[in-house]
Design a protein around this motif. Structure first.
Motif, mmCIF file in Angstrom:
data_model
loop_
_atom_site.group_PDB
_atom_site.id
_atom_site.type_symbol
_atom_site.label_atom_id
_atom_site.label_comp_id
_atom_site.label_asym_id
_atom_site.label_seq_id
_atom_site.Cartn_x
_atom_site.Cartn_y
_atom_site.Cartn_z
ATOM 1 N N LEU A 145 15.893 75.862 25.027
ATOM 2 C CA LEU A 145 16.104 77.306 25.172
ATOM 3 C C LEU A 145 15.071 78.114 24.382
ATOM 4 C CD1 LEU A 145 20.000 77.566 25.004
ATOM 5 C CD2 LEU A 145 18.537 77.917 26.995
ATOM 6 N N MET A 146 14.632 77.574 23.253
ATOM 7 C CA MET A 146 13.626 78.270 22.460
ATOM 8 C C MET A 146 12.266 78.239 23.143
ATOM 9 S SD MET A 146 14.638 76.923 18.647
ATOM 10 C CE MET A 146 13.153 77.601 17.922
ATOM 11 N N VAL A 147 11.940 77.114 23.758
ATOM 12 C CA VAL A 147 10.614 76.949 24.375
ATOM 13 C C VAL A 147 10.594 77.485 25.808
ATOM 14 C CG1 VAL A 147 8.855 75.272 25.041
ATOM 15 C CG2 VAL A 147 10.144 74.944 22.921
ATOM 16 N N ARG A 148 11.632 77.151 26.584
ATOM 17 C CA ARG A 148 11.723 77.583 27.986
ATOM 18 C C ARG A 148 13.151 78.088 28.238
ATOM 19 N NH1 ARG A 148 7.823 75.922 31.585
ATOM 20 N NH2 ARG A 148 9.327 75.911 33.290
ATOM 21 N N PRO A 149 13.399 79.379 28.025
ATOM 22 C CA PRO A 149 14.757 79.914 28.165
ATOM 23 C C PRO A 149 15.383 79.691 29.538
ATOM 24 C CG PRO A 149 13.314 81.491 27.076
ATOM 25 C CD PRO A 149 12.432 80.391 27.579
ATOM 26 N N HIS A 150 14.563 79.530 30.571
ATOM 27 C CA HIS A 150 15.091 79.325 31.922
ATOM 28 C C HIS A 150 15.283 77.848 32.238
ATOM 29 C CE1 HIS A 150 10.707 79.470 31.949
ATOM 30 N NE2 HIS A 150 10.722 78.645 32.961
ATOM 31 N N GLY A 151 15.081 76.949 31.269
ATOM 32 C CA GLY A 151 15.247 75.517 31.499
ATOM 33 C C GLY A 151 13.961 74.851 31.917
ATOM 34 N N LEU A 152 13.954 73.535 31.884
ATOM 35 C CA LEU A 152 12.735 72.777 32.173
ATOM 36 C C LEU A 152 12.216 73.026 33.578
ATOM 37 C CD1 LEU A 152 13.586 69.352 30.445
ATOM 38 C CD2 LEU A 152 12.144 71.224 29.570
ATOM 39 N N LEU A 153 13.126 73.055 34.553
ATOM 40 C CA LEU A 153 12.708 73.224 35.952
ATOM 41 C C LEU A 153 13.384 74.441 36.592
ATOM 42 C CD1 LEU A 153 12.745 69.501 37.193
ATOM 43 C CD2 LEU A 153 10.817 70.842 36.350
ATOM 44 N N GLY A 154 13.950 75.314 35.788
ATOM 45 C CA GLY A 154 14.602 76.503 36.317
ATOM 46 C C GLY A 154 13.603 77.555 36.739
ATOM 47 N N ALA A 155 14.030 78.442 37.630
ATOM 48 C CA ALA A 155 13.154 79.516 38.105
ATOM 49 C C ALA A 155 13.116 80.639 37.081
ATOM 50 C CB ALA A 155 13.650 80.048 39.447
#
Length: 291
Positions: free
Chosen positions: A277-287
């Motif tokens: 969540l800190m690095v990619r708030p939308h998830g690893l493969l989320g839009a």
């Protein structure tokens, strides 16, 4: 003491658990992505599928019949649940959706307790996958190896439905913009019903497939639900590939941490979720930009 055999064994345990979590989370993320409903009853649906399969196994003695019965039962129950209750909450606030699905989960747990008691129930693996497999450097339960293949086949079928059929195209379009799909003349109401049924079937299938690994109890779905939500946060809300990737990551984290100190398994899982969540708030493969 950690040995090479123990480490590899835990890797396989993590793979089996991760595949199962991926299947459960895929149904959960499809429902949430398409319908916008956070289904807190998904863990209870996993449990009900296991009990339905257990009842079918008692009546027939066949594990295949148990799997089919558990899957179809939850498919029918999911459609009925969506038609009778869930459809009235699409336009309601998120808090109402959480409350009604949480209430349904409590009802499902108590129904299972009423009909099957609180005692744990076990379903033996099919004779083809019973016993131990000698892998050269270690002995490993055959059914746990089979679970990986069974769940992988189920995920492949789900993938083909979502990415190679007209229904799947509509579902993926509905995840992105349900209003636009409705404006094109597609019966979104019926699509929502089918999507909820598919998600319920995935939970039911996972419930009975997992029954020979972990005994059935009315509360068996509670921990699975928490893990499934962590999986879709890691993988990305509404992303089927993200659910698969998140499930495998979560399974390995829980399994490998349990080898060192079981008490920290969930601590490490939530730590991984926090890091994502800190690095990619939308998830690893989320839009990016999804709510």
């Amino acid at each position: 003491m950690v040995t090479w055999a123990n480490f590899v064994s835990q890797l396989f345990n993590g793979l089996a658990l991760g595949a199962l979590l991926a299947l459960i989370a895929s149904g959960l993320t499809i429902i949430y992505g398409t319908l916008g409903v956070l289904n807190l009853a998904h863990g209870a649906m996993f449990m009900l599928g296991g009990y339905a399969g257990y009842a079918a196994w008692q009546a027939s003695g066949s594990f295949v019949v148990a799997v089919v019965a558990g899957t179809l039962f939850m498919g029918v129950a999911g459609v009925a649940m969506e038609r009778v209750i869930i459809r009235h909450f699409y336009a309601r606030p998120l808090e109402d959706q959480l409350l009604v699905t949480f209430g349904l989960a409590i009802c499902f747990v108590e129904l299972a307790r009423f009909f099957f008691s609180s005692d744990s129930k076990t379903v033996p693996p099919p004779p083809l996958f019973s016993g131990i497999t000698n892998m050269g450097f270690m002995l490993y339960p055959t059914y746990r190896l089979a679970v990986v293949g069974i769940v992988a086949a189920a995920l492949l079928v789900l993938f083909l439905v979502l990415y190679r059929t007209r229904l799947g195209m509509i579902v993926r379009a509905g995840i992105e913009d349900a209003v636009m799909v409705d404006s094109l003349g597609i019966n979104v109401d019926r699509v929502f019903m089918v999507v909820f049924g598919i998600g319920a079937m995935a939970a039911g299938f996972a419930g009975i497939v997992n029954a020979p690994v972990v005994s059935l109890t009315p509360e068996v779905g509670e921990a699975i639900l928490v893990q499934a939500f962590v999986v879709i946060v890691i993988g990305g809300v509404g992303s089927f590939p993200g659910a698969v990737l998140g499930g495998l990551i979560a399974g390995e984290i829980i399994s490998l941490t349990s080898m060192v100190n079981p008490g920290y398994a969930y601590v490490m899982l939530f730590a991984a979720m926090t890091l994502v969540l800190m690095v990619r708030p939308h998830g690893l493969l989320g839009a990016r930009g999804r709510e």
